[in-house]
Design a protein around this motif. Structure first.
Motif, mmCIF file in Angstrom:
data_model
loop_
_atom_site.group_PDB
_atom_site.id
_atom_site.type_symbol
_atom_site.label_atom_id
_atom_site.label_comp_id
_atom_site.label_asym_id
_atom_site.label_seq_id
_atom_site.Cartn_x
_atom_site.Cartn_y
_atom_site.Cartn_z
ATOM 1 N N ALA A 61 0.793 -1.281 0.277
ATOM 2 C CA ALA A 61 -0.115 0.010 -0.094
ATOM 3 C C ALA A 61 0.888 0.770 -0.369
ATOM 4 C CB ALA A 61 -1.282 0.212 0.987
ATOM 5 N N ILE A 62 0.598 2.390 -0.013
ATOM 6 C CA ILE A 62 1.285 3.306 -0.287
ATOM 7 C C ILE A 62 0.693 4.417 0.788
ATOM 8 C CG2 ILE A 62 1.204 6.044 -1.342
ATOM 9 C CD1 ILE A 62 2.926 3.357 -2.873
ATOM 10 N N ASP A 63 1.377 4.749 1.745
ATOM 11 C CA ASP A 63 1.021 5.416 3.327
ATOM 12 C C ASP A 63 1.647 6.674 2.713
ATOM 13 O OD1 ASP A 63 0.933 6.537 5.798
ATOM 14 O OD2 ASP A 63 2.520 5.640 6.429
ATOM 15 N N ARG A 64 0.082 7.780 2.888
ATOM 16 C CA ARG A 64 0.340 9.296 2.206
ATOM 17 C C ARG A 64 0.761 10.330 3.348
ATOM 18 N NH1 ARG A 64 0.747 9.477 -3.044
ATOM 19 N NH2 ARG A 64 -0.603 7.749 -4.231
ATOM 20 N N ARG A 65 1.564 10.992 3.480
ATOM 21 C CA ARG A 65 1.926 11.868 4.080
ATOM 22 C C ARG A 65 2.115 13.130 4.513
ATOM 23 N NH1 ARG A 65 6.004 8.384 8.154
ATOM 24 N NH2 ARG A 65 5.109 6.425 8.464
ATOM 25 N N THR A 66 1.828 14.388 5.105
ATOM 26 C CA THR A 66 2.137 15.783 4.285
ATOM 27 C C THR A 66 2.965 16.117 5.775
ATOM 28 O OG1 THR A 66 0.038 15.584 3.835
ATOM 29 C CG2 THR A 66 1.354 17.733 4.719
ATOM 30 N N GLY A 67 3.667 17.194 4.976
ATOM 31 C CA GLY A 67 4.647 17.787 5.837
ATOM 32 C C GLY A 67 4.888 19.088 5.738
ATOM 33 N N ILE A 68 4.969 19.926 6.182
ATOM 34 C CA ILE A 68 6.273 21.267 6.203
ATOM 35 C C ILE A 68 7.394 21.925 5.943
ATOM 36 C CG2 ILE A 68 3.397 21.730 6.947
ATOM 37 C CD1 ILE A 68 4.327 22.558 9.802
ATOM 38 N N GLY A 69 7.328 23.058 5.516
ATOM 39 C CA GLY A 69 9.071 23.436 5.834
ATOM 40 C C GLY A 69 9.120 24.474 6.963
ATOM 41 N N VAL A 70 10.213 23.989 7.399
ATOM 42 C CA VAL A 70 10.478 25.346 8.613
ATOM 43 C C VAL A 70 10.860 26.066 9.008
ATOM 44 C CG1 VAL A 70 10.922 24.957 11.568
ATOM 45 C CG2 VAL A 70 10.249 23.211 10.400
ATOM 46 N N ASP A 71 11.222 27.003 9.334
ATOM 47 C CA ASP A 71 11.864 28.112 9.177
ATOM 48 C C ASP A 71 13.041 28.350 10.571
ATOM 49 O OD1 ASP A 71 13.400 30.772 10.176
ATOM 50 O OD2 ASP A 71 12.221 32.009 8.856
ATOM 51 N N PRO A 72 14.039 28.211 9.324
ATOM 52 C CA PRO A 72 15.233 27.824 11.383
ATOM 53 C C PRO A 72 15.874 28.883 12.136
ATOM 54 C CG PRO A 72 16.534 28.538 8.479
ATOM 55 C CD PRO A 72 15.262 27.789 9.017
ATOM 56 N N GLN A 73 15.277 29.972 11.789
ATOM 57 C CA GLN A 73 15.460 31.090 12.986
ATOM 58 C C GLN A 73 13.905 30.921 13.736
ATOM 59 O OE1 GLN A 73 17.803 32.436 12.716
ATOM 60 N NE2 GLN A 73 18.802 31.467 10.690
ATOM 61 N N ALA A 126 9.914 28.088 13.088
ATOM 62 C CA ALA A 126 7.860 28.027 12.264
ATOM 63 C C ALA A 126 8.360 27.799 11.266
ATOM 64 C CB ALA A 126 7.479 29.653 12.604
ATOM 65 N N ALA A 127 6.913 27.157 10.680
ATOM 66 C CA ALA A 127 6.128 27.362 9.587
ATOM 67 C C ALA A 127 5.898 27.771 9.102
ATOM 68 C CB ALA A 127 5.050 26.553 9.513
ATOM 69 N N GLU A 128 6.960 27.997 7.980
ATOM 70 C CA GLU A 128 7.486 28.463 6.822
ATOM 71 C C GLU A 128 5.923 28.561 5.656
ATOM 72 O OE1 GLU A 128 10.587 29.240 4.812
ATOM 73 O OE2 GLU A 128 11.742 28.222 5.707
ATOM 74 N N GLU A 129 5.756 30.066 5.225
ATOM 75 C CA GLU A 129 4.269 29.577 5.386
ATOM 76 C C GLU A 129 4.564 29.518 3.395
ATOM 77 O OE1 GLU A 129 1.012 32.924 3.316
ATOM 78 O OE2 GLU A 129 2.117 33.904 4.353
ATOM 79 N N GLY A 130 3.546 28.705 3.006
ATOM 80 C CA GLY A 130 3.692 27.961 1.660
ATOM 81 C C GLY A 130 4.924 26.913 1.407
ATOM 82 N N LEU A 131 5.193 26.751 2.165
ATOM 83 C CA LEU A 131 6.602 24.849 1.975
ATOM 84 C C LEU A 131 5.352 24.049 2.408
ATOM 85 C CD1 LEU A 131 9.542 26.332 3.018
ATOM 86 C CD2 LEU A 131 8.317 26.235 0.953
ATOM 87 N N ILE A 132 4.713 23.355 1.821
ATOM 88 C CA ILE A 132 4.403 22.315 2.084
ATOM 89 C C ILE A 132 4.644 21.255 1.648
ATOM 90 C CG2 ILE A 132 1.865 22.839 1.500
ATOM 91 C CD1 ILE A 132 0.711 20.802 3.481
ATOM 92 N N TYR A 133 4.307 19.894 1.619
ATOM 93 C CA TYR A 133 4.452 19.002 0.815
ATOM 94 C C TYR A 133 4.416 17.944 1.243
ATOM 95 C CZ TYR A 133 8.254 16.879 3.854
ATOM 96 O OH TYR A 133 8.838 16.444 5.211
#
Length: 274
Positions: free
Chosen positions: A98-110, A113-120
């Motif tokens: 099967a395929i396990d679908r997962r969603t993640g976000i980009g995090v600002d290293p400074q 917090a989650a960076e706006e628009g960075l979702i995968y």
């Protein structure tokens, strides 16, 4: 030299039985679900433009189409004998994984917090119970054992996925037909050919090639991206009348490095003209 990996299940007796892709010359009938098998039409057809090769034909007139999936060990043996596997010999994709679908976000290293628009999103392969990967390694036995003893857990795929590696007795693949018989060569791994879909140095009577597969990735040895290449898909079938000699035994690929990495592996079976 490596071969595989293939999806596999272990028998109660501890024997490995890999699955192979459904051959491109097997079609499933819409009525009843039985398979029918394509084969070269020896006399050709009136007006047939493919002078170099014969057309593929089937005896059944019932509507049928190709489907994706795998042949079981038993079905593969039937196919290589020139027989038609039954519906029970085919495995659908969702029966093996099967395929396990997962969603993640980009995090600002400074700010952390989650960076706006960075979702995968990613799709991770999850094997069904009792299904494993199977691969073969040819080389110095002591060297291979030493490497596995040092690192029984290896990286496999992206997203930090790991696999536990164990050595088991090798699968006993069916022997090729006796010399002098017509042969149907089934690709069990994608193969790259300079001429696209067609292997070099082999006289082909006909072929069933379902399409191409784009292959790339990251080259760990050279520390750089691999070039994208378009390979003949696993499950392709080539029909031969004449004997042949390959530059690299066990692989249809022309390049030694491709053959050593497991590309172009195949099995040999029989075929009959329609």
């Amino acid at each position: 030299r490596f071969s595989g990996p293939w999806l596999m299940e272990m028998t109660a007796a501890g024997k490995a039985e890999p699955f192979v892709p459904l051959p491109a010359d097997l079609l499933r009938q819409e009525e009843g679900g039985a398979f029918v098998r394509l084969a070269p039409l020896k006399e050709g057809l009136p007006g047939w433009a493919g002078k170099e090769m014969l057309p593929l034909w089937r005896r059944s007139r019932s509507p049928a189409k190709r489907e994706t999936g795998y042949l079981s060990w038993t079905g593969m043996k039937k196919y290589l004998k020139g027989e038609v596997p039954g519906p029970e010999d085919a495995k659908k994709l969702d029966e093996l994984y099967a395929i396990d679908r997962r969603t993640g976000i980009g995090v600002d290293p400074q700010s952390l917090a989650a960076e706006e628009g960075l979702i995968y999103s990613v799709g991770l392969l999850v094997l069904k119970p009792k299904i494993n990967f199977y691969a073969e390694v040819e080389g110095d036995a002591a060297w291979v054992k030493g490497k596995l003893d040092q690192s029984p857990v290896l990286s496999f795929g992206g997203e930090g996925r790991r696999v536990l590696v164990k050595t088991i007795p090798a699968a006993v693949w069916p022997a090729p037909p006796p010399a002098g018989e017509r042969r149907a060569i089934l690709l069990t791994a994608p193969a790259w050919f300079p001429q696209g879909w067609r292997p070099e140095g082999i006289e082909i009577v006909s072929a069933a090639v379902p399409g191409y597969q784009a292959v790339s990735g990251w080259d760990l040895a050279r520390n750089g991206p691999k070039p994208t290449r378009f390979t003949a898909a696993a499950g392709s079938v080539y029909y031969l009348e004449e004997p042949y000699h390959l530059p690299h035994p066990g692989s249809l690929c022309a390049e030694a490095e491709d053959a050593a990495c497991g590309w172009g592996t195949f099995l040999e079976g029989r075929f009959n003209y329609v």
